[in-house]
Design a protein around this motif. Structure first.
Motif, PDB file in Angstrom:
ATOM      1  N   ILE A   1       0.819  -1.210   0.000  1.00  0.00           N
ATOM      2  CA  ILE A   1       0.000   0.000   0.000  1.00  0.00           C
ATOM      3  C   ILE A   1       0.848   1.254   0.000  1.00  0.00           C
ATOM      4  O   ILE A   1       0.548   2.236  -0.683  1.00  0.00           O
TER       5      ILE A   1
ATOM      6  N   ALA B   1      -6.272   2.805   4.002  1.00  0.00           N
ATOM      7  CA  ALA B   1      -6.621   1.762   3.036  1.00  0.00           C
ATOM      8  C   ALA B   1      -7.401   0.642   3.714  1.00  0.00           C
ATOM      9  O   ALA B   1      -8.405   0.156   3.194  1.00  0.00           O
ATOM     10  N   ILE B   2      -6.939   0.253   4.876  1.00  0.00           N
ATOM     11  CA  ILE B   2      -7.571  -0.882   5.535  1.00  0.00           C
ATOM     12  C   ILE B   2      -8.916  -0.495   6.143  1.00  0.00           C
ATOM     13  O   ILE B   2      -9.906  -1.212   6.011  1.00  0.00           O
TER      14      ILE B   2
ATOM     15  N   ASP C   1     -11.028   1.837   2.870  1.00  0.00           N
ATOM     16  CA  ASP C   1     -11.102   1.440   1.470  1.00  0.00           C
ATOM     17  C   ASP C   1     -11.156  -0.060   1.276  1.00  0.00           C
ATOM     18  O   ASP C   1     -10.787  -0.565   0.216  1.00  0.00           O
ATOM     19  N   ASN C   2     -11.560  -0.731   2.341  1.00  0.00           N
ATOM     20  CA  ASN C   2     -11.742  -2.176   2.236  1.00  0.00           C
ATOM     21  C   ASN C   2     -10.530  -2.890   1.668  1.00  0.00           C
ATOM     22  O   ASN C   2     -10.659  -3.866   0.945  1.00  0.00           O
ATOM     23  N   TYR C   3      -9.387  -2.359   1.933  1.00  0.00           N
ATOM     24  CA  TYR C   3      -8.197  -3.089   1.511  1.00  0.00           C
ATOM     25  C   TYR C   3      -8.026  -4.229   2.493  1.00  0.00           C
ATOM     26  O   TYR C   3      -7.833  -4.021   3.689  1.00  0.00           O
ATOM     27  N   ASN C   4      -8.144  -5.464   2.005  1.00  0.00           N
ATOM     28  CA  ASN C   4      -8.074  -6.581   2.936  1.00  0.00           C
ATOM     29  C   ASN C   4      -7.376  -7.760   2.298  1.00  0.00           C
ATOM     30  O   ASN C   4      -6.829  -7.652   1.202  1.00  0.00           O
TER      31      ASN C   4
ATOM     32  N   SER D   1      -7.773  -8.500  -1.282  1.00  0.00           N
ATOM     33  CA  SER D   1      -7.126  -7.644  -2.272  1.00  0.00           C
ATOM     34  C   SER D   1      -5.746  -8.174  -2.637  1.00  0.00           C
ATOM     35  O   SER D   1      -5.179  -7.803  -3.652  1.00  0.00           O
TER      36      SER D   1
ATOM     37  N   GLN E   1     -12.731  -6.211  -7.075  1.00  0.00           N
ATOM     38  CA  GLN E   1     -11.556  -5.632  -6.431  1.00  0.00           C
ATOM     39  C   GLN E   1     -11.709  -4.133  -6.176  1.00  0.00           C
ATOM     40  O   GLN E   1     -12.234  -3.383  -6.983  1.00  0.00           O
TER      41      GLN E   1
ATOM     42  N   PRO F   1      -7.191   0.551  -4.496  1.00  0.00           N
ATOM     43  CA  PRO F   1      -6.488   1.024  -3.295  1.00  0.00           C
ATOM     44  C   PRO F   1      -6.548   2.554  -3.228  1.00  0.00           C
ATOM     45  O   PRO F   1      -6.590   3.218  -4.256  1.00  0.00           O
TER      46      PRO F   1
END
Ligand code: SF4
Ligand code: SF4
Lengths: 296, 417
Positions: free
Chosen positions: B13, B391-392, B395-398, B401, B411, B414
């Motif tokens: 990220i 991001a986490i 922005d649902n960065y998990n 991703s 997807q 980011p």
């Protein structure tokens, strides 16, 4: 959680390794040994002797001269005290320079253990109005008197209390010393000392080889390095051998007296008994063993 | 294994971002290099490169340290009002507050490292292998509480982010006690730092019982100021939601803090000037200078003026609720407390020195460059950590991703800061 912790200790190990590598740069095992050397106070007699011997040979290599480094401990039954006769002191600063020579202080940047303050007779002992930079043709000047200040060898030294790594302590004979190999140079002790007695090696100390005093003590006048604190030790290398401190010997008017407070027949005891003494900043309760008196 | 993937995911990220993001990184890097060269001079030649001398043996570095302790403490304590007033994004406030605390503590420790004469001997302070003077030395206490505080915050944020990253429910029974514990710890780090200065009878300027309370009050002015601005940025650029009311509430709380600070200071000044003992000297030096030595006056009055303007801006509801004046106020109070802690708190304690002599201190270029280096490093770290957190959290960065093949259609882009 656990993993996080191990990551931290990993980082710690790495940083210790980097430290070691940094210390090793130059591939100098001596420097590495020095880096790993323990607090002097925690060492055994044997270890101390060995360190002192190594130092002697190291200095020989470095300066090309014979030196004697002692680690002589305090003598039982001694507690050193000092008395200074304010009515005699003429402010000539001979003690300042004798001290510099005796204790191998850095000439540049300049370090002086003794600061002589010029004060107005009318005001009495008043630091705020004192002048350390006085520089007339001839001393003493009319209307002024002089108060030399150095480490007061306090009985309750806060400089010792605050040191975060126990690099400075009070010896059984009352002398407050610094382990120059252990001091991290945080200068907390300098903030704590109310007498301006502690001095820091802001840069690499310089001292002319021909002027080095070869009689040294590990906790006293051996050469220092940059980044450590140093201070007056009552000339530990001399007084533990039964000699007077250099400032006492040099004083042209005999204003400086020194002796064993535990010996009823000593000169210092005589003064405490027969003169009226005072200590500086008595209200702070550091209980100095450095007395001032008026002899005449 | 899971943890490593979390870390690698986070690192990924950090390298994704817009042009502005990279420009910001490059700016910070340049500053770090510029400052680093200044610091390397100090490493080579010793602290003689600074303007500190035996008379003024602590100065700008320790002042910065003190300031950052305040920031670290105040950042986390913002959790209290968030909890009491039930602002919606309490978890987010906790996360960003703790990230700020982590970075501040790291900067604090860096300022200590650059301030000591023998940084390589730092291990002398470690328990077991060194000889830490615990509990006598307040510095050892400070070292102790700062490290616990750092660890505590690090564990909580990492755990929270980790859980969100893996889309698992975090254990309240684990997080809540730690967060609650971090609040008294925040008070502790700041009080310990105040006590570090406070109980030195030789330094009359510090030897006042009001020192610690004033410390805390001023920290409550500067710490929230950073978060105030950060929250507005987050609100603009991410899905972070915080109501205007909450931001105004923070500002209102800051007014109380400023008022308390002002009151304490006036009480101190009254005592000093009305009794007029010789202890007044240090305040005189700070506010008016002694004789021709007026160098420090510029600093103290700029701090006072900035503080007063900020106080007025925050006090009047109209300017408090206007975001332009509010932000001006936040910057001013930040600057005011920075100068106050960096210079005005430390220097007068050493001028005149214990023997009454005056050595005029102002920071040297080396000191300024070193400080710039540390601040830029801190900002860099904070940028990275917030980027990961944004991001986490928003922005649902998990974990999904990281394996995009499976869920290509879903997807999430980011985040771009
Ligand atoms: S005068 Fe200062 S350095 Fe000397 S013992 Fe007292 S506090 Fe320590
Ligand atoms: S400067 Fe050295 S002796 Fe003084 S408190 Fe720090 S570590 Fe101890």
């Amino acid at each position: 959680m656990k993993k996080d912790y191990s990551r931290r200790s990993f980082i710690k190990n790495i940083s210790l390794a980097t430290f070691a590598a940094l210390a090793l740069s130059g591939c100098d095992t001596e420097a590495f040994d020095e880096f790993l050397q323990k607090n002097f106070k925690t060492l055994s007699k044997k270890e101390k002797d060995e360190i002192v011997k190594n130092l002697e040979s190291k200095y020989k290599k470095k300066y090309g001269k014979e030196f004697h480094v002692s680690d002589k401990p305090a003598i039982d039954g001694t507690l050193f005290g000092y008395a200074l006769d304010l009515s005699r002191c003429i402010g000539c600063r001979r003690c300042v320079y004798a001290c510099v020579k005796e204790n191998n202080q850095s000439r540049n940047p300049q370090i002086h253990y003794i600061e002589v303050l010029q004060m107005e007779k009318e005001k009495g002992i008043d630091f705020a109005d004192s002048n350390a930079q006085y520089n007339p043709e001839k001393v003493p000047e009319k209307g002024y008197f002089y108060v030399p200040v150095q480490c007061q060898q306090c009985r309750k030294p806060q400089c010792v209390t605050v040191c975060p790594v126990r690099a400075t302590w009070q010896e059984p004979d009352g002398i407050v010393v610094v382990d120059y190999n252990w001091c991290i140079g945080c200068r907390y002790c300098m903030a704590a000392c109310p007498y301006g007695a502690r001095h820091f090696n802001w840069g690499e100390p310089t001292l002319p080889v021909e002027e080095i005093n070869p009689e040294m003590h590990y906790l006293g006048n051996r050469p220092r390095k940059k980044g450590v604190v140093e201070k007056c030790t009552f000339c530990i290398q001399r007084v533990r051998e039964g000699k007077y401190p250099a400032c006492v010997e040099i004083c042209p008017v005999g204003a400086r007296k020194f002796g064993n407070l535990l010996d009823p027949d000593s000169e210092i005891r005589y003064i405490l008994e027969n003169k009226r003494v005072l200590v500086l900043k008595q209200e702070l309760n550091f209980q100095p063993k450095f007395y001032y008196f008026f002899g005449i | 294994m899971n943890f490593i993937r979390f870390i690698t995911g986070s690192i990924k990220i950090v390298f994704q971002g817009s042009k502005t993001y990279y420009a910001w990184l490059i700016l910070l890097l340049l500053l770090i290099i510029w400052g680093g060269f200044g610091y390397s001079g100090q490493l080579a030649h010793g602290l003689i490169q600074t303007h500190m001398r035996d008379s003024v043996s602590w100065a700008f570095y320790i002042g910065n340290f003190t300031f950052l302790v305040g920031v670290a403490a105040a950042a986390v304590m913002l959790v209290i009002p968030a909890y009491i007033y039930d602002w919606k994004p309490i978890k987010e406030i906790a996360i960003f507050g703790e990230l700020l605390a982590v970075c501040s503590v790291i900067m604090c420790l860096s300022f200590i490292i650059v301030d000591i004469g023998n940084p390589l001997r730092f291990w002398h302070m470690l328990p077991l292998i060194g000889t830490l003077n615990f509990p006598s030395s307040m510095l050892s206490w400070d070292f102790f509480v700062l490290n616990i505080y750092l660890l505590l915050n690090l564990v909580v944020v990492t755990y929270l982010l980790y859980c969100i990253f893996y889309k698992i429910e975090y254990k309240k029974s684990f997080v809540l006690p730690l967060v609650l514990f971090s609040i008294p710890m925040a008070v502790a780090i700041h009080t310990t730092t105040a006590f570090l200065y406070n109980a030195l009878p030789g330094r009359i300027f510090w030897n006042s019982a009001l020192l610690a309370p004033r410390f805390l009050a001023s920290a409550f002015c500067s710490g929230p100021a950073i978060l105030l601005i950060l929250f507005q940025i987050l609100r603009k650029t991410t899905k972070f939601e915080i109501k205007d009311e909450a931001i105004w509430k923070i500002a209102e709380l800051m007014v109380y803090a400023m008022f308390i600070y002002l009151f304490f200071t006036i009480a101190e000044l009254f005592k000093e000037f009305y009794s007029g003992t010789e202890h007044i000297l240090y305040w005189k030096y700070l506010l008016f200078g002694i004789g021709d030595h007026k160098e420090i006056v510029l600093y103290s009055w700029s701090s006072i003026i900035m503080g007063c303007i900020a106080f007025v801006l925050f006090l009047i509801p109209k300017t408090r609720k206007n975001f332009i004046t509010l932000n001006i106020g936040a910057f001013l109070i930040y600057g005011s407390v920075y100068v106050e802690k960096g210079i005005a708190l430390i220097i007068p304690a050493f001028t005149p020195d214990v023997l009454g002599q005056i050595y005029v201190y102002t920071p040297s270029m080396t000191e300024i460059r070193t400080a710039v280096m540390i601040f830029s490093l801190g900002f860099l770290l904070f940028t990275f950590l917030s980027k990961i957190a944004i991001a986490i959290v928003f922005d649902n960065y998990n974990i999904d991703s990281l394996t995009p093949k499976k869920r290509l259609s879903k997807q999430v882009q980011p985040l771009i800061l």
